[in-house]
Design an enzyme around this catalytic site. Sequence first.
Site, PDB file in Angstrom:
ATOM      1  N   ARG A 104      25.179 -24.836  10.316  1.00 46.69           N
ATOM      2  CA  ARG A 104      25.044 -26.283  10.072  1.00 46.69           C
ATOM      3  C   ARG A 104      26.453 -26.816   9.876  1.00 46.69           C
ATOM      4  NH1 ARG A 104      21.022 -29.651   6.161  1.00 46.69           N
ATOM      5  NH2 ARG A 104      19.732 -29.151   7.969  1.00 46.69           N
ATOM      6  N   HIS A 131      19.587 -31.842  15.960  1.00 46.76           N
ATOM      7  CA  HIS A 131      18.885 -31.046  14.931  1.00 46.76           C
ATOM      8  C   HIS A 131      17.643 -30.409  15.587  1.00 46.76           C
ATOM      9  CE1 HIS A 131      17.768 -29.503  11.178  1.00 46.76           C
ATOM     10  NE2 HIS A 131      17.370 -30.591  10.537  1.00 46.76           N
ATOM     11  N   GLN A 134      14.495 -28.784  13.653  1.00 44.21           N
ATOM     12  CA  GLN A 134      13.541 -29.742  13.073  1.00 44.21           C
ATOM     13  C   GLN A 134      12.493 -30.162  14.092  1.00 44.21           C
ATOM     14  OE1 GLN A 134      13.546 -31.018   9.706  1.00 44.21           O
ATOM     15  NE2 GLN A 134      11.501 -31.567  10.420  1.00 44.21           N
ATOM     16  N   ASP A 219      14.171 -41.581   9.956  1.00 41.99           N
ATOM     17  CA  ASP A 219      15.117 -40.707   9.248  1.00 41.99           C
ATOM     18  C   ASP A 219      16.000 -41.625   8.400  1.00 41.99           C
ATOM     19  OD1 ASP A 219      16.720 -38.551   8.483  1.00 41.99           O
ATOM     20  OD2 ASP A 219      17.726 -38.348  10.422  1.00 41.99           O
ATOM     21  N   CYS A 259      12.009 -36.029   8.711  1.00 37.33           N
ATOM     22  CA  CYS A 259      12.536 -34.665   8.516  1.00 37.33           C
ATOM     23  C   CYS A 259      12.843 -34.364   7.056  1.00 37.33           C
ATOM     24  CB  CYS A 259      13.763 -34.446   9.392  1.00 37.33           C
ATOM     25  SG  CYS A 259      15.163 -35.504   8.977  1.00 37.33           S
ATOM     26  N   ARG A 287       8.933 -25.799   9.194  1.00 37.89           N
ATOM     27  CA  ARG A 287      10.293 -25.295   9.455  1.00 37.89           C
ATOM     28  C   ARG A 287      10.279 -23.773   9.354  1.00 37.89           C
ATOM     29  NH1 ARG A 287      14.726 -28.535   8.768  1.00 37.89           N
ATOM     30  NH2 ARG A 287      15.758 -26.739   9.671  1.00 37.89           N
TER      31      ARG A 287
HETATM   32  N1  NVA Z   1      20.080 -37.316  10.007  1.00 37.47           N
HETATM   33  C1  NVA Z   1      20.104 -36.557   8.781  1.00 37.47           C
HETATM   34  C2  NVA Z   1      19.128 -35.413   8.863  1.00 37.47           C
HETATM   35  C3  NVA Z   1      19.062 -34.566   7.613  1.00 37.47           C
HETATM   36  C4  NVA Z   1      18.142 -33.398   7.749  1.00 37.47           C
HETATM   37  C5  NVA Z   1      21.514 -36.066   8.498  1.00 37.47           C
HETATM   38  O1  NVA Z   1      22.182 -35.616   9.445  1.00 37.47           O
HETATM   39  O2  NVA Z   1      21.939 -36.144   7.351  1.00 37.47           O
HETATM   40  N1   CP Z   2      15.229 -31.601   7.260  1.00 38.23           N
HETATM   41  C1   CP Z   2      16.270 -30.800   6.901  1.00 38.23           C
HETATM   42  O1   CP Z   2      16.981 -30.232   7.718  1.00 38.23           O
HETATM   43  O2   CP Z   2      16.397 -30.652   5.554  1.00 38.23           O
HETATM   44  P1   CP Z   2      17.613 -29.954   4.791  1.00 38.23           P
HETATM   45  O3   CP Z   2      18.808 -30.842   4.940  1.00 38.23           O
HETATM   46  O4   CP Z   2      17.131 -29.868   3.363  1.00 38.23           O
HETATM   47  O5   CP Z   2      17.858 -28.598   5.385  1.00 38.23           O
END
Ligand code: NVA
Ligand code: CP
Length: 299
Positions: A104, A131, A134, A219, A259, A287
Site C-alpha cells: 500500500r 484499489h 476492494q 467513498d 469501501c 475483503r
Molecule cells: N479513497 C480512499 C480509500 C480508502 C480505503 C483513500 O485512498 O484514502
Molecule cells: N477499505 C480499505 O481499504 O480499508 P483500510 O484502509 O482500513 O485498509
Amino acid sequence: MKIKHFLTLLDLSAAELEHIINRAIILKRLQKKGQSHQPLAAKTLAMIFDKSSTRTRVSFETGMFQLGGNAIFLSPRDTQLGRGEPIEDSARVLSRMVDGIMIRTFAHAQLESFAAHSAVPVINGLTDEYHPCQLLADIQTFVEHRGAIRDRVVAWIGDGNNMCHSYINAAIQFDFTLRIACPENFDPDPIILARGRDHVQLVRDPAIAAKNADLIVTDVWASMGQEEEQHARVAAFSDFQVNAKLMAQAKSDALFMHCLPAHRGEEVTSEVLEGAQSVVWDEAENRLHAQKALLEFLL
Ligand code: NVA
Ligand code: CP
C-alpha cells in the site's frame, strides 16, 4: 512460468477474475463451516504499508494465517525502506525470502517499479491511482446479494479517485455499466476513463447517475494524502452526498456500498450507511474471503 502480479484488475483476464470471485464465495462457506483449507502452508506474504489501514492489513494477515501461511507487516518507520533503500533493491531482497508481497503506497509508479524487480507476485493494497482488492470484495458482495453483475448499472457518486478508477476497470472486466457523477475538477483520470468508454458514462448530476441503478457506491471526499484539501473538498462535494433522496432515484432493491472508513454526514448519511440497502459490513468482511481467493490463485 511468468509471475502474475495484481497491480490493477486489468492484470488478470475476465475469466480469472470470475474464478477468484467464485472461489471467494466457496472459501467463505468453508470458513463458516469451520473447515480448514491450508494450501499456503509454509508460505509467507510480506505486507508493506506506507499508508494507514485497518481492513487491508487485518484481512491479508488473517487470510494468510487461515490458508496455513504467515504474513509480515512492514512499515517504513522501522524498515530500511523508510531510510531511502531503493525500491528496486528492496524488491529483489524481499522476493528472495517471501512468496508474495502486498504493498500500500502513494504513487502507482512506485508499485510498478517494485513489481518489475520482484521475483514473486506483487499485490496492490491501494495506491493513489487504484484499489483493486476492494473491487474483488465489492463484486463478491454484489454477486452474493443480487447475482451476476454483468449488464447491471452501477452509480459512482463523488471523487474520481483510486476507487473510482478501479470501478472503471471493473466495469470493463465484469461487463457492467458505470455512471460516474463527480464535481467539476474531480473527474477520474482521462486516460483511465477513455479506456472504459464502452462501459462508462460521466455525468455531473448525481440523480442522473443514480437513476434506476442496481448499486450506488461512494467513498470519502479526501483520500489519504489529501488531508490538507479536506476543507475545500467539503465545499466542492456538498451536492454529492449519498442520502435517502438520492437512494430513492435508484431501483427499489438497489444496494449501497462504501469501501470504508466512512465520514457520516459528508459523502453518506448515517441513515443510508446504517439502512436496509447498505451492505458495507458484508463488503468489509469479504475483503478477507476475496483476498484469500486471490492469494490462493497467485501464490
Ligand atoms: N479513497 C480512499 C480509500 C480508502 C480505503 C483513500 O485512498 O484514502
Ligand atoms: N477499505 C480499505 O481499504 O480499508 P483500510 O484502509 O482500513 O485498509
